[in-house]
Design a protein around this motif. Structure first.
Motif, mmCIF file in Angstrom:
data_model
loop_
_atom_site.group_PDB
_atom_site.id
_atom_site.type_symbol
_atom_site.label_atom_id
_atom_site.label_comp_id
_atom_site.label_asym_id
_atom_site.label_seq_id
_atom_site.Cartn_x
_atom_site.Cartn_y
_atom_site.Cartn_z
ATOM 1 N N LYS A 85 0.849 -1.191 0.000
ATOM 2 C CA LYS A 85 0.000 0.000 0.000
ATOM 3 C C LYS A 85 0.882 1.237 0.000
ATOM 4 O O LYS A 85 1.950 1.258 0.612
ATOM 5 C CB LYS A 85 -0.920 0.004 1.222
ATOM 6 C CG LYS A 85 -1.823 -1.222 1.325
ATOM 7 C CD LYS A 85 -2.744 -1.148 2.531
ATOM 8 C CE LYS A 85 -3.534 -2.450 2.692
ATOM 9 N NZ LYS A 85 -4.332 -2.764 1.488
ATOM 10 N N ASP A 97 1.847 4.685 1.267
ATOM 11 C CA ASP A 97 1.676 5.472 2.485
ATOM 12 C C ASP A 97 2.528 6.728 2.422
ATOM 13 O O ASP A 97 3.544 6.788 1.714
ATOM 14 C CB ASP A 97 2.101 4.660 3.718
ATOM 15 C CG ASP A 97 1.259 3.413 3.936
ATOM 16 O OD1 ASP A 97 0.062 3.455 3.587
ATOM 17 O OD2 ASP A 97 1.793 2.417 4.455
ATOM 18 N N GLU A 136 3.237 3.458 -7.681
ATOM 19 C CA GLU A 136 1.841 3.075 -7.487
ATOM 20 C C GLU A 136 1.515 1.725 -8.132
ATOM 21 O O GLU A 136 0.513 1.099 -7.797
ATOM 22 C CB GLU A 136 0.914 4.153 -8.055
ATOM 23 C CG GLU A 136 0.858 5.425 -7.222
ATOM 24 C CD GLU A 136 2.104 6.289 -7.380
ATOM 25 O OE1 GLU A 136 2.318 7.195 -6.539
ATOM 26 O OE2 GLU A 136 2.892 6.054 -8.329
#
Length: 395
Positions: free
Chosen positions: A43, A45, A372
């Motif tokens: 993920k 962050d 990403e």
């Protein structure tokens, strides 16, 4: 595959010559891909940019290699290898990072400066064990790969000192871990230095020298291809290269049709081909790079291809026990050596060879993903077309 990624063979990721960092009047934050649970996805962050300590440097990451074994590490490692510790989660992974020095600590001298292009060797050592005090840091009892896994019980303390991998926009590392990159080496190429360095260190441990012969077992894989091009760069007279994919073997043979002898596994015993090609003497060096599922009989066959006094270096992940007859080890004075990483000094050697044109880094086909797209990149590396494909995260 996402439309924003693609293959490039030459050139590098465009970067500003002097990267910018948020100032004191701004929040020092960066984006990083972190793993929050074993077997989960990464993920994105927002995390703090590290404060540089006196002997450390801050590097703006421009490219980070995606290790083919990463999925296994973040999914199965705790059950397969509980003695090789992983960092506490959430953690920033990314083993092979290259970029630009953004800040230097107060005790970092003139050898490293802001704006330098560097590869960050992720090997961390404690600095105080017997091996470290002897200057042999790669044999530290707590040796740890920043952004990957460790080898000893003290690994977690080293993770806490350097909790940054290449899947973040910035990372902090000891200044002594940097390998300076000439302009001729792109950041994407440098992100392959981990596998190249592992192969180079193996050849050095075997005392490989110009004019000698070498057998690379698993030569079309990520580690094996690096061993082939480094053996050529170091002056090998003949490189015997095994593999199962005949198309990849042909591609490998085309790199140097005079010196590379491709051997398709499963057609004829490797030792027979080697003996025929060396007038019955055998090769000087064997570099074993086969993967976990390779049959152990293949390893034994390749070991039989060594000449009297020959040296085999194992950097493979073959999972079965290797049954070796001790008689040749004694009477024929053959050696079996283990190796798993390389020093920053060996990284500097490779950078110099590449800059001189003897080490051909143009063989890699870079498949580029953004931060990403990290989860897509991990899937892509598992579907790569052998060692020629280099999956990279760029920032």
């Amino acid at each position: 595959m996402s439309a924003t990624c693609g293959f490039i063979e030459f050139g590098g990721h465009n970067a500003e010559p002097f990267p910018t960092i948020p100032g004191d009047n701004m929040a020092r934050k960066m984006r990083a891909a972190r793993l929050h649970e074993v077997g989960g996805t990464f993920k994105i962050d927002d995390v703090d940019i590290p404060q540089v300590r006196p002997t450390d440097v801050l590097v703006e990451v421009k490219a980070a290699g995606v290790v083919p074994n990463l999925r296994n590490v973040v999914t199965h490692w705790p059950e397969w290898f509980p003695f090789l510790p992983l960092p506490k989660l959430p953690a920033i992974y990314g083993l092979d990072a290259a970029g630009i020095v953004s800040e230097v600590g107060s005790q970092v001298r003139s050898g490293i400066k802001v704006g330098d292009r560097v590869y960050v060797n992720p090997g961390l050592s404690c600095g105080t064990c017997v091996a470290c005090r002897r200057g042999d840091r790669i044999h530290c009892s707590d040796y740890t790969f920043m952004g990957y896994f460790g080898f000893g019980p003290g690994a977690q303390e080293l993770y806490e000192d350097y909790p940054y991998g290449g899947f973040g926009q910035f990372l902090m590392a000891p200044a002594a871990n940097l390998v300076k990159l000439p302009e001729s080496i792109t950041f994407e190429q440098a992100a392959r230095f981990g596998y190249l360095g592992t192969a180079y260190s193996a050849l050095r441990k075997a005392q490989f020298s110009p004019g000698q012969t070498v057998l690379i077992d698993g030569a079309t894989g990520t580690l094996g291809l690096g061993a082939v091009i480094l053996a050529l760069a170091m002056g090998a007279s003949k490189v015997f290269a095994t593999g199962r994919n005949k198309e990849l073997l042909q591609k490998l043979h085309a790199l140097d049709s005079k010196r590379i002898v491709p051997i398709a596994l499963g057609t004829r015993a490797t030792s027979e081909v080697v003996m025929d090609g060396t007038s019955g003497h055998g090769v000087d060096v064997l570099i074993e790079t086969l993967g976990p599922n390779a049959p152990v009989e293949t390893v034994v066959d390749s070991f039989n291809a060594l000449r009297r006094g020959g040296k085999a270096v194992n950097v493979s992940g073959v999972s079965d026990k290797i049954p070796l007859d001790p008689f040749p080890l004694m009477c024929l004075q053959k050696s079996l050596i283990g190796s798993n990483w390389f020093t920053p000094a060996e990284g500097e050697d490779m950078a110099a060879m590449a800059d001189a044109g003897t080490l051909n880094l143009a063989v890699f086909e870079h498949e580029v993903f953004t931060l990403e797209q990290v989860n897509e990149a991990i899937t892509a590396v598992e579907q790569r077309g052998g060692g020629f494909t280099n999956v990279v995260i760029v920032h």
